[in-house]
Design a protein around this motif. Structure first.
Motif, PDB file in Angstrom:
ATOM      1  N   MET A   1     -38.280 -18.051  90.880  1.00  0.00           N
ATOM      2  CA  MET A   1     -38.779 -19.245  91.529  1.00  0.00           C
ATOM      3  C   MET A   1     -40.174 -19.539  90.992  1.00  0.00           C
ATOM      4  SD  MET A   1     -38.725 -19.788  95.559  1.00  0.00           S
ATOM      5  CE  MET A   1     -39.879 -20.813  96.370  1.00  0.00           C
ATOM      6  N   LYS A   2     -40.370 -20.762  90.497  1.00  0.00           N
ATOM      7  CA  LYS A   2     -41.647 -21.157  89.905  1.00  0.00           C
ATOM      8  C   LYS A   2     -42.628 -21.576  90.991  1.00  0.00           C
ATOM      9  CE  LYS A   2     -43.754 -24.240  86.623  1.00  0.00           C
ATOM     10  NZ  LYS A   2     -43.667 -25.494  85.932  1.00  0.00           N
ATOM     11  N   GLN A   3     -43.841 -21.047  90.895  1.00  0.00           N
ATOM     12  CA  GLN A   3     -44.866 -21.394  91.864  1.00  0.00           C
ATOM     13  C   GLN A   3     -45.530 -22.702  91.433  1.00  0.00           C
ATOM     14  OE1 GLN A   3     -47.876 -18.421  92.231  1.00  0.00           O
ATOM     15  NE2 GLN A   3     -48.732 -19.297  94.089  1.00  0.00           N
ATOM     16  N   GLU A   4     -45.708 -23.611  92.378  1.00  0.00           N
ATOM     17  CA  GLU A   4     -46.334 -24.907  92.095  1.00  0.00           C
ATOM     18  C   GLU A   4     -47.824 -24.740  91.833  1.00  0.00           C
ATOM     19  OE1 GLU A   4     -44.783 -27.902  91.806  1.00  0.00           O
ATOM     20  OE2 GLU A   4     -42.908 -26.831  92.080  1.00  0.00           O
ATOM     21  N   ASP A   5     -48.356 -25.584  90.956  1.00  0.00           N
ATOM     22  CA  ASP A   5     -49.797 -25.586  90.711  1.00  0.00           C
ATOM     23  C   ASP A   5     -50.502 -26.138  91.948  1.00  0.00           C
ATOM     24  OD1 ASP A   5     -49.602 -24.613  88.124  1.00  0.00           O
ATOM     25  OD2 ASP A   5     -49.477 -26.617  87.247  1.00  0.00           O
ATOM     26  N   PRO A   6     -51.604 -25.526  92.347  1.00  0.00           N
ATOM     27  CA  PRO A   6     -52.337 -26.062  93.501  1.00  0.00           C
ATOM     28  C   PRO A   6     -52.985 -27.400  93.140  1.00  0.00           C
ATOM     29  CG  PRO A   6     -53.555 -24.258  92.499  1.00  0.00           C
ATOM     30  CD  PRO A   6     -52.222 -24.333  91.793  1.00  0.00           C
ATOM     31  N   ALA A   7     -53.158 -28.234  94.142  1.00  0.00           N
ATOM     32  CA  ALA A   7     -53.806 -29.529  93.930  1.00  0.00           C
ATOM     33  C   ALA A   7     -55.265 -29.300  93.533  1.00  0.00           C
ATOM     34  CB  ALA A   7     -53.733 -30.361  95.199  1.00  0.00           C
ATOM     35  N   PRO A   8     -55.781 -30.106  92.610  1.00  0.00           N
ATOM     36  CA  PRO A   8     -57.191 -29.936  92.223  1.00  0.00           C
ATOM     37  C   PRO A   8     -58.127 -30.312  93.366  1.00  0.00           C
ATOM     38  CG  PRO A   8     -56.223 -31.827  91.109  1.00  0.00           C
ATOM     39  CD  PRO A   8     -55.123 -31.170  91.880  1.00  0.00           C
ATOM     40  N   VAL A   9     -59.266 -29.669  93.392  1.00  0.00           N
ATOM     41  CA  VAL A   9     -60.301 -29.967  94.381  1.00  0.00           C
ATOM     42  C   VAL A   9     -61.138 -31.121  93.831  1.00  0.00           C
ATOM     43  CG1 VAL A   9     -62.336 -29.054  95.564  1.00  0.00           C
ATOM     44  CG2 VAL A   9     -60.358 -27.578  95.157  1.00  0.00           C
ATOM     45  N   SER A  10     -61.358 -32.142  94.633  1.00  0.00           N
ATOM     46  CA  SER A  10     -62.141 -33.295  94.199  1.00  0.00           C
ATOM     47  C   SER A  10     -63.632 -32.979  94.274  1.00  0.00           C
ATOM     48  CB  SER A  10     -61.832 -34.514  95.061  1.00  0.00           C
ATOM     49  OG  SER A  10     -60.493 -34.903  94.882  1.00  0.00           O
ATOM     50  N   ILE A  11     -64.314 -33.121  93.159  1.00  0.00           N
ATOM     51  CA  ILE A  11     -65.761 -32.909  93.079  1.00  0.00           C
ATOM     52  C   ILE A  11     -66.433 -34.274  93.197  1.00  0.00           C
ATOM     53  CG2 ILE A  11     -67.658 -32.089  91.622  1.00  0.00           C
ATOM     54  CD1 ILE A  11     -65.762 -29.854  92.499  1.00  0.00           C
ATOM     55  N   VAL A  12     -67.407 -34.387  94.087  1.00  0.00           N
ATOM     56  CA  VAL A  12     -68.117 -35.654  94.261  1.00  0.00           C
ATOM     57  C   VAL A  12     -69.527 -35.602  93.690  1.00  0.00           C
ATOM     58  CG1 VAL A  12     -66.733 -36.398  96.232  1.00  0.00           C
ATOM     59  CG2 VAL A  12     -68.821 -35.069  96.619  1.00  0.00           C
ATOM     60  N   ALA A  13     -70.025 -34.403  93.418  1.00  0.00           N
ATOM     61  CA  ALA A  13     -71.351 -34.269  92.810  1.00  0.00           C
ATOM     62  C   ALA A  13     -71.362 -33.025  91.921  1.00  0.00           C
ATOM     63  CB  ALA A  13     -72.435 -34.167  93.866  1.00  0.00           C
ATOM     64  N   LEU A  14     -71.908 -33.185  90.740  1.00  0.00           N
ATOM     65  CA  LEU A  14     -72.045 -32.092  89.775  1.00  0.00           C
ATOM     66  C   LEU A  14     -73.412 -32.234  89.123  1.00  0.00           C
ATOM     67  CD1 LEU A  14     -70.818 -29.814  87.947  1.00  0.00           C
ATOM     68  CD2 LEU A  14     -69.973 -31.643  86.493  1.00  0.00           C
ATOM     69  N   ARG A  15     -74.236 -31.192  89.265  1.00  0.00           N
ATOM     70  CA  ARG A  15     -75.594 -31.256  88.716  1.00  0.00           C
ATOM     71  C   ARG A  15     -75.910 -29.970  87.979  1.00  0.00           C
ATOM     72  NH1 ARG A  15     -77.789 -31.473  93.858  1.00  0.00           N
ATOM     73  NH2 ARG A  15     -79.358 -30.065  93.056  1.00  0.00           N
ATOM     74  N   ALA A  16     -76.697 -30.100  86.932  1.00  0.00           N
ATOM     75  CA  ALA A  16     -77.255 -28.934  86.245  1.00  0.00           C
ATOM     76  C   ALA A  16     -78.625 -28.691  86.853  1.00  0.00           C
ATOM     77  CB  ALA A  16     -77.362 -29.200  84.748  1.00  0.00           C
ATOM     78  N   ASP A  17     -78.812 -27.520  87.459  1.00  0.00           N
ATOM     79  CA  ASP A  17     -80.066 -27.224  88.158  1.00  0.00           C
ATOM     80  C   ASP A  17     -81.090 -26.521  87.275  1.00  0.00           C
ATOM     81  OD1 ASP A  17     -79.116 -28.321  90.558  1.00  0.00           O
ATOM     82  OD2 ASP A  17     -78.207 -26.419  91.139  1.00  0.00           O
ATOM     83  N   ALA A  18     -80.656 -25.526  86.522  1.00  0.00           N
ATOM     84  CA  ALA A  18     -81.607 -24.720  85.747  1.00  0.00           C
ATOM     85  C   ALA A  18     -80.837 -23.847  84.766  1.00  0.00           C
ATOM     86  CB  ALA A  18     -82.426 -23.827  86.683  1.00  0.00           C
ATOM     87  N   TYR A  19     -81.599 -23.256  83.857  1.00  0.00           N
ATOM     88  CA  TYR A  19     -81.038 -22.213  82.997  1.00  0.00           C
ATOM     89  C   TYR A  19     -81.163 -20.877  83.717  1.00  0.00           C
ATOM     90  CZ  TYR A  19     -80.762 -25.143  78.809  1.00  0.00           C
ATOM     91  OH  TYR A  19     -80.433 -26.100  77.898  1.00  0.00           O
ATOM     92  N   SER A  20     -80.280 -19.959  83.383  1.00  0.00           N
ATOM     93  CA  SER A  20     -80.420 -18.596  83.885  1.00  0.00           C
ATOM     94  C   SER A  20     -81.636 -17.967  83.202  1.00  0.00           C
ATOM     95  CB  SER A  20     -79.160 -17.789  83.584  1.00  0.00           C
ATOM     96  OG  SER A  20     -78.979 -17.675  82.183  1.00  0.00           O
ATOM     97  N   PRO A  21     -82.154 -16.867  83.749  1.00  0.00           N
ATOM     98  CA  PRO A  21     -83.334 -16.233  83.132  1.00  0.00           C
ATOM     99  C   PRO A  21     -83.137 -15.853  81.656  1.00  0.00           C
ATOM    100  CG  PRO A  21     -83.003 -15.365  85.329  1.00  0.00           C
ATOM    101  CD  PRO A  21     -81.814 -16.234  85.023  1.00  0.00           C
TER     102      PRO A  21
END
Length: 81
Positions: A1-21
């Motif tokens: 039995m094939k498992q269905e792909d989960p529905a994608p999560v809708s992103i409403v905001a995406l920001r780049a905050d900083a670089y890692s150290p």
């Protein structure tokens, strides 16, 4: 039995905050459609480069599928006298 792909999560905001150290990752913030919580992720730069390549590929595929096909030239047979 094939498992269905989960529905994608809708992103409403995406920001780049900083670089890692170590400057090998970017700290990004995501906000989803059904939550006010902002989640932060460390994304390696190589993953972002791969994302850009994927976006370029998707764009090229989209343009190729929406382009109108070039019509074949019609050949008119010569009429014998």
């Amino acid at each position: 039995m094939k498992q269905e792909d989960p529905a994608p999560v809708s992103i409403v905001a995406l920001r780049a905050d900083a670089y890692s150290p170590d400057r090998k990752s970017v700290i990004i913030s995501l906000t989803t459609k059904f939550s006010t919580a902002e989640r932060k992720y460390a994304v390696p730069l190589v993953c972002l480069h791969d994302l850009i390549v994927d976006l370029q590929r998707l764009n090229a595929e989209s343009e190729a599928s929406t382009a109108e096909p070039v019509p074949e030239p019609t050949v008119t047979p010569a009429v014998a006298d």
